[in-house]
Motif scaffolding. Structure first.
Motif, PDB file in Angstrom:
ATOM      1  N   GLY A  15       1.130  -1.751  -0.061  1.00 23.79           N
ATOM      2  CA  GLY A  15      -0.085   0.091  -0.080  1.00 23.79           C
ATOM      3  C   GLY A  15       0.289   1.101  -0.317  1.00 23.79           C
ATOM      4  N   GLU A  34      10.033   2.991   6.224  1.00 19.52           N
ATOM      5  CA  GLU A  34      10.348   2.000   7.003  1.00 19.52           C
ATOM      6  C   GLU A  34      10.648   1.510   7.833  1.00 19.52           C
ATOM      7  N   ARG A  35      10.317   0.752   9.120  1.00 25.98           N
ATOM      8  CA  ARG A  35      10.912   0.317  10.228  1.00 25.98           C
ATOM      9  C   ARG A  35      11.730  -0.752  10.135  1.00 25.98           C
ATOM     10  N   GLY A  41       7.131  -4.905   3.304  1.00 27.65           N
ATOM     11  CA  GLY A  41       5.980  -5.785   4.631  1.00 27.65           C
ATOM     12  C   GLY A  41       5.768  -7.304   4.826  1.00 27.65           C
ATOM     13  N   ARG A  42       4.450  -7.636   4.562  1.00 29.65           N
ATOM     14  CA  ARG A  42       3.609  -9.251   4.665  1.00 29.65           C
ATOM     15  C   ARG A  42       3.968  -9.298   3.144  1.00 29.65           C
ATOM     16  N   THR A  43       4.556  -8.469   2.795  1.00 27.29           N
ATOM     17  CA  THR A  43       4.648  -9.385   0.793  1.00 27.29           C
ATOM     18  C   THR A  43       6.251  -8.799   0.752  1.00 27.29           C
ATOM     19  N   PRO A  57       1.492 -12.879   1.225  1.00 25.17           N
ATOM     20  CA  PRO A  57       0.770 -13.622  -0.050  1.00 25.17           C
ATOM     21  C   PRO A  57       2.010 -13.723  -1.211  1.00 25.17           C
ATOM     22  N   THR A  58       0.686 -15.330  -1.589  1.00 25.07           N
ATOM     23  CA  THR A  58       1.280 -16.186  -2.722  1.00 25.07           C
ATOM     24  C   THR A  58       0.583 -16.304  -4.236  1.00 25.07           C
ATOM     25  N   PHE A  59      -0.501 -15.716  -3.647  1.00 21.22           N
ATOM     26  CA  PHE A  59      -1.612 -15.946  -5.018  1.00 21.22           C
ATOM     27  C   PHE A  59      -2.269 -14.448  -5.139  1.00 21.22           C
ATOM     28  N   VAL A 248       9.022   5.214  12.911  1.00 16.70           N
ATOM     29  CA  VAL A 248       8.479   5.646  13.352  1.00 16.70           C
ATOM     30  C   VAL A 248       8.076   5.930  14.093  1.00 16.70           C
ATOM     31  N   ASN A 276       0.662   3.198   6.328  1.00 23.55           N
ATOM     32  CA  ASN A 276       0.525   2.372   5.888  1.00 23.55           C
ATOM     33  C   ASN A 276       0.749   0.899   7.012  1.00 23.55           C
ATOM     34  N   GLY A 466      -4.333  -2.530   3.970  1.00 25.07           N
ATOM     35  CA  GLY A 466      -5.466  -4.245   4.361  1.00 25.07           C
ATOM     36  C   GLY A 466      -6.266  -3.316   5.408  1.00 25.07           C
ATOM     37  N   LEU A 474      -3.763  -7.826  -2.121  1.00 22.36           N
ATOM     38  CA  LEU A 474      -3.226  -6.892  -2.941  1.00 22.36           C
ATOM     39  C   LEU A 474      -4.323  -6.241  -3.992  1.00 22.36           C
TER      40      LEU A 474
HETATM   41  C1  LIG Z   1       0.565 -15.473   5.756  1.00 21.58           C
HETATM   42  C2  LIG Z   1      -0.219 -14.122   5.117  1.00 21.58           C
HETATM   43  C3  LIG Z   1      -0.740 -14.168   2.992  1.00 21.58           C
HETATM   44  C4  LIG Z   1      -1.641 -13.687   2.577  1.00 21.58           C
HETATM   45  N1  LIG Z   1      -1.651 -14.354   0.921  1.00 21.58           N
HETATM   46  C5  LIG Z   1      -2.641 -13.612   0.213  1.00 21.58           C
HETATM   47  C6  LIG Z   1      -2.109 -13.996  -1.115  1.00 21.58           C
HETATM   48  O1  LIG Z   1      -2.077 -14.910  -1.001  1.00 21.58           O
HETATM   49  N2  LIG Z   1      -2.990 -13.041  -1.587  1.00 21.58           N
HETATM   50  C7  LIG Z   1      -3.467 -11.667  -1.594  1.00 21.58           C
HETATM   51  O2  LIG Z   1      -3.291 -10.628  -2.467  1.00 21.58           O
HETATM   52  N3  LIG Z   1      -3.193 -11.324  -0.066  1.00 21.58           N
HETATM   53  C8  LIG Z   1      -2.519 -11.999   0.732  1.00 21.58           C
HETATM   54  N4  LIG Z   1      -2.478 -11.229   1.792  1.00 21.58           N
HETATM   55  C9  LIG Z   1      -2.862 -10.284   2.682  1.00 21.58           C
HETATM   56  C10 LIG Z   1      -1.760  -8.686   1.756  1.00 21.58           C
HETATM   57  O3  LIG Z   1      -2.265  -8.782   1.119  1.00 21.58           O
HETATM   58  C11 LIG Z   1      -0.940  -8.302   2.109  1.00 21.58           C
HETATM   59  O4  LIG Z   1      -0.510  -9.397   3.828  1.00 21.58           O
HETATM   60  C12 LIG Z   1      -0.765  -7.466   1.790  1.00 21.58           C
HETATM   61  O5  LIG Z   1       0.995  -7.322   2.557  1.00 21.58           O
HETATM   62  C13 LIG Z   1      -0.632  -5.943   3.469  1.00 21.58           C
HETATM   63  O6  LIG Z   1      -0.030  -4.706   2.653  1.00 21.58           O
HETATM   64  P1  LIG Z   1      -0.112  -3.359   3.973  1.00 21.58           P
HETATM   65  O7  LIG Z   1      -0.262  -2.660   2.362  1.00 21.58           O
HETATM   66  O8  LIG Z   1      -1.477  -3.810   4.077  1.00 21.58           O
HETATM   67  O9  LIG Z   1       1.193  -3.649   4.577  1.00 21.58           O
HETATM   68  P2  LIG Z   1       2.098  -4.852   4.952  1.00 21.58           P
HETATM   69  O10 LIG Z   1       2.523  -5.190   4.324  1.00 21.58           O
HETATM   70  O11 LIG Z   1       1.660  -5.275   6.469  1.00 21.58           O
HETATM   71  O12 LIG Z   1       2.987  -3.463   5.567  1.00 21.58           O
HETATM   72  C14 LIG Z   1       2.791  -2.441   6.305  1.00 21.58           C
HETATM   73  C15 LIG Z   1       4.621  -1.806   6.425  1.00 21.58           C
HETATM   74  O13 LIG Z   1       4.813  -0.866   7.391  1.00 21.58           O
HETATM   75  C16 LIG Z   1       5.608  -1.540   8.578  1.00 21.58           C
HETATM   76  N5  LIG Z   1       5.909  -0.546   9.529  1.00 21.58           N
HETATM   77  C17 LIG Z   1       5.214  -1.189  10.426  1.00 21.58           C
HETATM   78  N6  LIG Z   1       5.484  -0.060  11.994  1.00 21.58           N
HETATM   79  C18 LIG Z   1       5.808   1.102  11.560  1.00 21.58           C
HETATM   80  C19 LIG Z   1       6.743   1.791  11.995  1.00 21.58           C
HETATM   81  N7  LIG Z   1       6.254   2.587  12.941  1.00 21.58           N
HETATM   82  N8  LIG Z   1       7.646   2.558  11.179  1.00 21.58           N
HETATM   83  C20 LIG Z   1       7.816   2.752   9.546  1.00 21.58           C
HETATM   84  N9  LIG Z   1       7.299   1.891   9.568  1.00 21.58           N
HETATM   85  C21 LIG Z   1       6.247   0.568   9.588  1.00 21.58           C
HETATM   86  C22 LIG Z   1       5.795  -2.365   8.187  1.00 21.58           C
HETATM   87  O14 LIG Z   1       6.900  -2.627   8.498  1.00 21.58           O
HETATM   88  C23 LIG Z   1       5.602  -2.636   6.772  1.00 21.58           C
HETATM   89  O15 LIG Z   1       7.005  -2.741   6.134  1.00 21.58           O
HETATM   90  C24 LIG Z   1      -1.977 -12.379   3.366  1.00 21.58           C
HETATM   91  C25 LIG Z   1      -0.926 -12.380   4.135  1.00 21.58           C
HETATM   92  C26 LIG Z   1      -0.320 -12.969   5.202  1.00 21.58           C
HETATM   93  C27 LIG Z   1       0.791 -12.206   6.267  1.00 21.58           C
END
Ligand SMILES: Cc1cc2nc3c(=O)[nH]c(=O)nc-3n(C[C@H](O)[C@H](O)[C@H](O)COP(=O)(O)OP(=O)(O)OC[C@H]3O[C@@H](n4cnc5c(N)ncnc54)[C@H](O)[C@@H]3O)c2cc1C
Length: 495
Positions: A15, A34-35, A41-43, A57-59, A248, A276, A466, A474
């Motif tokens: 995001g 980014e911390r 992040g989760r990706t 994410p794998t799909f 942050v 994010n 999310g 995603l």
């Molecule tokens: C196990 C698992 C499987 C998944 N499978 C799928 C899939 O197959 N397909 C799909 O579409 N989606 C899937 N998802 C869901 C989703 O798409 C991902 O989790 C996605 O990465 C979420 O994106 P996001 O942008 O919300 O934030 P995140 O990926 O959570 O990124 C947030 C970022 O903020 C950073 N951050 C946090 N706190 C701070 C701070 N204080 N200061 C600076 N940086 C900070 C974190 O380190 C991270 O890098 C899955 C999630 C998980 C956990």
């Protein structure tokens, strides 16, 4: 000369990166803080001993959503990221017996359904036709902000009501097409992407399985983490600054207006801040409780959060002869869901998902070896489950279950292993309750009732990812970046 406006994005998840790219040509300065020591992040990925796994994410679904982001800076997604559409897109295995190789070939799919339940054979094409129309009607809801109660009674949403049936569960909706509960599960287990059971998940999310069949499931070479790596490169090439290892620690305020951030390296003045980072964790730790009216600590603790995941990342000697994506449905699915969502205990008969990615992408393991990514949906953090005491026994149970479903001699073929539990998601990845898919997507926590893209509690803060509208996954996260960027353009850049 007047100084450029400066926007700070907290987090380099999908995001945050998408928002950085979308705003990169707008003439403002953009910095992503980014911390951790990596983007995504989760990706992101886990790379060790020659094995590489996606962390989350794998799909990869509906590339069209990301394509729009790439086009905003004049690039084509398919030129930047090599990816393959999978067919079959996955195998769904009922532990009670039988499997379906999910494919968008109507005849092949209908024949497989017929083997389970002859009367359901025609349901597939009817389901596809109805959901094609539903997605067209829903599209404006996924690409526009929901800023107040009036957005809920807008003509575009009212037009949608007869088709969306807000109070109907996904499982009930699917009964119109499929009498056999196993077939309904094949078209509803996707609600787990949102961290919800199909018996609770609103019926409008039938579009999730429709999107898989209509637009395909892709595997980017190297895994989904490659997407965020490429996005970070493109963001930088377009002038976005990305600072890693810079958490942050606090958002700075002048009365109720956010004016900057404090990190471990110093203070920065900001014209706008995009959060994010995981919404609930970031709101509670970065914004003082007294500045939050709608999202106080108390209110957050009363909200419903998604399930979590127990993860095994296994480096394996040799390669198993199973498809790329495999979903194993528990013999007692209802009880398994109740264990996760209501009883908050560990299931003895769990469902799980196994990715055997090396059948498509041998680059992920040393020659002669392969990777298995195992995801077990489990309760988010709860007092009933002590992960320090239970991790090892649960890991052993899952390995036994995998051996039972055909991963023969698995125990002896593991040469690399990493485990992530809900407690690790919470402590190491900063995710509230380890709820990997954020706030649940029930009707009380969607549209304008979700934390809003223009954060309603404080001026100058925007949300992406999310935890905000439209939700987790995603493609919708990329839509949230579009919505949030438009709001920032209106409020900050064009102002
Ligand atoms: C196990 C698992 C499987 C998944 N499978 C799928 C899939 O197959 N397909 C799909 O579409 N989606 C899937 N998802 C869901 C989703 O798409 C991902 O989790 C996605 O990465 C979420 O994106 P996001 O942008 O919300 O934030 P995140 O990926 O959570 O990124 C947030 C970022 O903020 C950073 N951050 C946090 N706190 C701070 C701070 N204080 N200061 C600076 N940086 C900070 C974190 O380190 C991270 O890098 C899955 C999630 C998980 C956990």
């Amino acid at each position: 000369m007047a100084k450029n406006k400066h926007i700070y994005i907290i987090g380099a998840g999908p995001g945050g990166l998408a928002t950085g790219i979308l705003l990169s040509k707008s003439g403002v300065d953009i910095t992503i803080l980014e911390r951790s020591n990596t983007v995504g992040g989760r990706t992101s990925s886990i790379s060790e001993n020659g094995f590489k796994f996606d962390l989350g994410p794998t799909f990869f679904l509906y590339p069209q959503a990301l394509e729009k982001i790439f086009q905003s800076v004049g690039l084509n997604l398919m030129d930047e990221i090599e990816m393959e559409r999978l067919d079959p897109q996955y195998r769904i295995i009922f532990k009670s017996g039988g499997h379906i190789d999910a494919t968008n070939d109507i005849k092949l799919m209908s024949d497989q359904i017929k083997n389970f339940a002859p009367e359901d054979a025609n349901g597939f094409s009817k389901f596809m036709d109805e959901n094609r129309e539903k997605l067209v009607k829903m599209e404006p809801c996924l690409t526009n902000p929901f800023l107040n109660i009036f957005s809920l009674i807008s003509p575009r949403l009212l037009k949608l009501l007869p088709m969306v049936k807000p109070n109907q569960s996904l499982d009930t909706y699917l009964k119109r097409f499929f009498k056999d509960p196993r077939i309904r599960l094949a078209f509803s287990f996707q609600s787990k992407y949102l961290g919800m059971s199909p018996f609770v998940c609103p019926s409008l999310f039938s579009i999730l399985s429709f999107i898989e069949y209509e637009y395909g499931i892709y595997h980017p070479t190297g895994g989904c983490n490659e997407i965020t790596k490429v996005m970070a490169r493109i963001a930088k090439e377009n002038g976005v600054e990305i600072k890693l290892n810079e958490p942050v620690e606090e958002i700075l305020f002048d009365k109720n207006k956010a004016t900057g951030v404090r990190t471990n390296k110093g203070n920065y003045r900001a014209d706008a801040i995009v959060m994010n980072a995981d919404f609930a964790r970031a709101a509670k730790t970065l914004i003082p409780n007294r500045k939050r009216k709608r999202w106080t600590d108390q209110k957050i603790s009363n909200k419903n959060f998604s399930c979590s995941t127990f993860m095994l990342y296994l480096g394996i000697e040799g390669l198993y002869d199973v498809p790329h994506h495999n979903i194993y449905i528990s013999e007692d699915y209802q009880s398994n869901l109740e264990d996760i969502e209501r009883r908050h205990v560990l299931s003895k008969l769990p469902s799980f998902y196994v990715q055997n990615a090396c059948v498509t992408d041998p680059s992920l393991a040393p020659k002669g070896n392969s990777t298995l990514y195992v995801l077990v949906p489990v309760s988010h953090e709860h007092e009933n489950i002590d992960w320090t005491a239970n991790t090892s026994s649960y890991r052993n149970l899952i390995i036994q279950e995998l051996e039972k479903v055909g991963f023969t001699n698995l125990k002896n073929r593991i040469i690399y292993e990493k485990i992530i539990t809900p407690a690790n998601w919470s402590n190491q990845y900063n995710i509230h309750l380890g709820a990997t898919f954020n706030l649940s997507h029930n009707l009380k926590q969607m549209l304008y009732l979700r934390p809003r893209n223009r954060f309603e509690d404080c001026e100058g803060i925007y949300l992406v990812g999310g935890g905000t509208h439209p939700g987790s996954g995603l493609p919708v996260i990329f839509e949230s970046a579009g919505i949030t960027s438009k709001l920032i353009a209106e409020d900050i850049i064009l102002n």
